[in-house]
Each structure stands twice: as C-alpha cells, then as structure tokens.
Design a protein around this motif. Structure first.
Motif, PDB file in Angstrom:
ATOM      1  N   LEU A  82       0.826  -1.203   0.000  1.00  0.00           N
ATOM      2  CA  LEU A  82       0.000   0.000   0.000  1.00  0.00           C
ATOM      3  C   LEU A  82       0.865   1.260   0.000  1.00  0.00           C
ATOM      4  O   LEU A  82       0.587   2.226  -0.729  1.00  0.00           O
ATOM      5  N   ALA A 100       2.270   1.667  -3.492  1.00  0.00           N
ATOM      6  CA  ALA A 100       1.233   2.072  -4.441  1.00  0.00           C
ATOM      7  C   ALA A 100       0.895   3.551  -4.285  1.00  0.00           C
ATOM      8  O   ALA A 100       0.724   4.279  -5.274  1.00  0.00           O
ATOM      9  N   ARG A 157      -0.788   4.453 -12.645  1.00  0.00           N
ATOM     10  CA  ARG A 157      -2.190   4.210 -12.330  1.00  0.00           C
ATOM     11  C   ARG A 157      -2.875   3.493 -13.497  1.00  0.00           C
ATOM     12  O   ARG A 157      -2.589   3.833 -14.651  1.00  0.00           O
ATOM     13  N   TYR A 205      -2.788   1.059 -10.128  1.00  0.00           N
ATOM     14  CA  TYR A 205      -1.811   0.206  -9.459  1.00  0.00           C
ATOM     15  C   TYR A 205      -2.577  -0.968  -8.849  1.00  0.00           C
ATOM     16  O   TYR A 205      -3.514  -0.764  -8.072  1.00  0.00           O
ATOM     17  N   VAL A 231     -10.012   3.541  -4.368  1.00  0.00           N
ATOM     18  CA  VAL A 231      -9.578   2.154  -4.208  1.00  0.00           C
ATOM     19  C   VAL A 231     -10.745   1.229  -4.528  1.00  0.00           C
ATOM     20  O   VAL A 231     -11.853   1.422  -4.018  1.00  0.00           O
ATOM     21  N   LEU A 238      -5.976   2.592  -6.989  1.00  0.00           N
ATOM     22  CA  LEU A 238      -5.570   1.248  -6.573  1.00  0.00           C
ATOM     23  C   LEU A 238      -6.695   0.270  -6.844  1.00  0.00           C
ATOM     24  O   LEU A 238      -7.874   0.588  -6.633  1.00  0.00           O
ATOM     25  N   TRP A 287       2.147  -3.381 -10.502  1.00  0.00           N
ATOM     26  CA  TRP A 287       1.464  -4.235  -9.547  1.00  0.00           C
ATOM     27  C   TRP A 287       2.445  -4.894  -8.606  1.00  0.00           C
ATOM     28  O   TRP A 287       3.659  -4.942  -8.870  1.00  0.00           O
TER      29      TRP A 287
END
Length: 501
Positions: free
Chosen positions: A288, A291, A297, A299, A337, A432, A451
């Motif tokens: 996290l 990211a 993006r 991610y 997210v 994310l 990733w």
C-alpha cells in the motif's frame, strides 16, 4: 457401408481443494453438466466441427468447481455415483471405444487420497480395461503413478496463467481420436516424480525459469515417437503424498519418451533455486505504501493469501480491515480504491433492501475462515447492486470513504474488466485495485500500470513453510533445501490393461 466412428464418453470432476482452508465444498459448487449438455462446454466439439465429426461423442457427467476447500464425502459420493451410473448406461447402449477424462487433478475429498485415480479405477470397473482413456489436467494438478497407469494418454496445460486451457483439452480429445483411428498399440508412458512443490505464483510461465522449462515441452513433443509431453507443477496448498511436481511423456517409442521425460525432469529440478514470484512482493502495508507513492495508475495489489481461485475461502477480512483503517482512504476525495471482494450474505441483503444511494451499516466476512480476523463492520453508501452472477449470485458495491468494497452473496473471483464495469466501477481510472488473486489474470495484467503481490494470510498462504504440511513425501524442495539429488530416471508405467507391478 461407412466405417464405424469410435464411440467416446466424456466424464470428470475438477477442483483445486486447499486442505489448509476450513471451507468445505458441496455438490452444487460443481455446476455439473450431464448428457448432451456436457459437450457444450467445449467449443471444439460443436456440431459440424472436425473433431465432433471424427467420433460419436457422449457426455456422461462433467463438474467443475471454483477452487475451494476439501470436498465433503457426501458431495463426492453423490457426484461420483451419478457419473458412474451414467457411464454404465452409456456402456449398456453399446460398446465404448474411448473415454476422455477431463479433470483438474488437485481434488481432495474427506477421508480419501489421490481421488482422481480412485475415481478412474471405478470408471475402469464399468467401462472395462480395453477402453482407451485420455486424461486432461491443470498443470497445478498432481500425478500419481496410479493415475498414469489407469490413463493411456495424459496431458496438462503449458501456460500459467492458463491461457491454453481449452487448447489443452482439445489436444487431449484429438490425441484420443487419433490413437483410436490409427489402431496403434497403447502408448508407452514414462513418469518421473520430481520432489519440488512450489506455489503457482512462483512458477508462472510468463517469466524465467518456467518460461524456458516449459518451452522444452514442445521440443520433446516434436521428437519422433512422442505423442505428448507434460510437466505438472503440482498443487502446493494440499497435504497428500502425491503433492509434488511430475513429468509424463507418452508415445510409441520407449527410447524417445524416456529420453524426453528425463530431459524435462532434469530441467525442472535444476531450475528449482531460480523460481521466484512473478511480481515484487511485500507485506500488505508495504504494498500500500508503494502504491500510494507511485505515479503509475491503476496500481494493482494482489491479496494473495485468500485467493478464491487457488482454494481460499474468500471471506478472510484481514486485508480489507487494514485497507479501511488507513487514514489515506477514509476521505472520499482521496485516492480511489477498488477492493474485490468479500462474501457477506446478510450484508448483501441489507444493501439490496436499502437500495442504491442509501447509507447502510453492515457486517461481512469471516463466516468460514475467521482464523486471522473476525467479521468486519462497515458503514457506507450503496454504489451498485447486481443480480444473477453465476458465482456470486448477488453483488453489491459499498463505498466506504474512498474505498469501493465489492460484497457478494457467494465468493467470486474478479478476473475480467467487465467484472468491475458491470458494477459501475472503472478500474482503469482507479488509483488502486486490490484483488484477491495470485498472479494477475491476462486482462488485469494488461490493464495494470504496475502491480505487486501482498503476502497475506489465508488458506492459500504463499509462505508454504508456515502452513504445516506433514503428509507430503519428504525430502521435498523447498522444505528440505539441502536435500541430495533425486532419482530422475524415467519409470515406465504399464499399460492400463496390464497389472501395475
């Protein structure tokens, strides 16, 4: 008068069963197809296709379940009993020449080991020893000597992710038709167990060394006298003596299949120290942090320990709990997210009753696997509702701060872009995307700007050492890293109509 086409039955049960998950798999999870409906599973057997025309195909029963926990004894008894009964009915209508046995190879049933070989033994009792059997498998299946013995032809996928799944099934069916048409003797079978057991995410054919190890399969198969060549990685999240890698090469030439099998087994063994995760890994917090600091993006982060397509229960709340506790995600105007997903039947019912746009407080997860965290209570706005999914049945999206949490009635894998867009979510514009998965499936892999794999707890924990295997055959790499070199000479397995010595 035209020559009689061979009569071929199609049967099989397939699932990956994690013995480290508390979940249990019941019969409905297999979505069994019966009779003529079986053939609709396979595009290469559509009416008018060359392979369909080459034989008289008859479906018995084929059931394929989403990976999950151990299959209950009652579910297996029900499904296998019906499969056997249907094969008996087919046999009674006239002689069978062949059987295509379409399985996964990593099914565990309560109280039984090596269940696919056991089921094939029961099938043999019904169809007789002269029927030619072609077995198709996932490369994460397990191949015992008994299974090789009772099969005449056997093959598996050559790609992970399994982009060649249907191609493999077609190869198994075509090999069977070709053998029956040729009148050639049953193939010679060279089997080599390789004492290595690695997670699929460490053996992806996208990267080295698996890429080269599996490239050799085509070269071995191309040799004169070889019909098929295959390497099985094995299934790491079950604990049976058969769980390990294996090689099988089949063909009409003993010398060719022996040489080919030994080449493939040596290649796999010699590469054992080079296998690595298909993506960078870290704790969930590390992933996290990275990211949030990245420019790329969307991610993607894989929440690996509870991956439902490897056998996880799917309802571990540990990862989502940590995501929702992060201050960066509490503000709806902050990073966006997407989290897929968490089963919660009662939560889904509450959200459906309230409707899109309503604010609800619901509790979900940890109904099956509560070993790592308990049920999770969330308050958020209902963003979307969707009914009718084959796996999830009903899906709900709950917006909690900046996190769009996908809740499901039943667990579901999220592998495709439409899995998100069907829920009014745009993964391409998200910051994310966190998915309970291992390696990213092709559509997600292509979509991800970057990733990472989070090494999280669950029934398919990537850290095999902390799972507690105690029934696998030892020594076994990586559990015994300093083990001496194994015997990788080919074992010639007797034909299926001969006794196993």
């Amino acid at each position: 008068m035209s020559e009689r086409r061979p009569v071929i039955a199609v049967a099989g049960l397939g699932i990956e069963s994690s013995t480290f998950s508390p979940a249990r798999t019941e019969a409905p999870a297999f979505h069994a197809r019966r009779g003529a409906d079986v053939l609709t599973r396979y595009p290469f057997l559509t009416p008018g296709s060359p392979l369909r025309a080459a034989a008289d195909w008859h479906g018995a029963l084929v059931g394929k379940a989403l990976p999950g926990g151990t299959v209950t004894a009652s579910a297996y008894a029900e499904l296998s009993g019906e499969l056997i009964d249907r094969l008996r009915d087919l046999r009674d209508r006239g002689p069978l020449d062949g059987l295509w046995y379409d399985i996964h190879g990593a099914m565990t049933v309560e109280g039984l080991d090596d269940v696919e070989a056991r089921l094939l033994a029961r099938i043999r009792e019904v169809v007789g020893p002269e029927v030619i059997v072609s077995t198709s498998m996932d490369l994460h299946g397990n191949v015992s000597r008994d299974l090789v013995h009772r099969s005449d032809l056997i093959t598996c996928y050559r790609m992970a992710p399994h982009e060649d799944a249907m191609e493999t099934k077609e190869r198994a069916a075509r090999n069977l038709v070709d053998l029956l048409a040729s009148g050639a003797p049953r193939p010679v079978k060279a089997w080599i167990p390789v004492p290595v057991l690695l997670a699929g995410e460490q053996t992806s054919t996208r990267i080295e060394p698996a890429k080269s190890v599996y490239a050799a399969v085509d070269e071995v198969e191309a040799a004169e006298g070889v019909t098929d060549a295959a390497i099985w990685v094995g299934y790491a999240w079950a604990d049976e003596p058969r769980n390990r890698a294996a090689v099988v090469v089949t063909g009409q030439s003993e010398a060719a299949v022996t040489t080919g099998a030994e080449r493939l087994a040596r290649g796999f063994w010699e590469a054992r120290h080079d296998f690595a995760f298909v993506a960078p890994t870290g704790t969930l917090d590390e992933c996290l942090d990275e990211a949030l600091g990245a420019v790329a993006r969307p991610y993607f982060i894989s929440d690996t320990g509870d991956n439902p397509t490897a056998g996880g229960a799917g309802d571990v709340t540990w990862g989502l709990e940590r995501v929702l506790s992060r201050p960066e995600f509490k503000d709806p105007s902050g990073p966006t997210v997407l989290y897929a997903s968490l089963p919660g039947p009662a939560a889904v019912d509450t959200a459906v009753k309230a409707g899109v746009g309503a604010t609800v407080t619901v509790t979900a997860g940890a109904e099956v696997d509560d070993r790592h965290a308990g049920p999770l209570t969330m308050t958020g706005e209902v963003h979307a509702i969707r009914h009718g999914d084959e796996d999830a049945e009903t899906e709900v999206v709950l917006r909690v701060g900046g996190v769009y949490v996908i809740l499901t009635r039943l667990r579901k894998p999220y592998h495709h872009e439409h899995d998100f867009t069907d829920l009014s979510l745009d993964p391409r514009s998200a910051d994310l995307v966190i998915v309970k998965i291992g390696y990213l499936e092709p559509e997600l892999f292509a979509m991800a700007a970057d990733w990472k794999m989070a090494l999280t707890p669950g029934g398919v924990d990537q850290n095999l050492h902390r799972l507690g295997h105690h029934r696998v055959s030892r020594p076994l790499f990586p559990f015994d890293p300093e083990m001496s070199g194994p015997d990788l000479t080919a074992r010639l397995v007797p034909a299926s109509n001969e006794p196993l010595r």
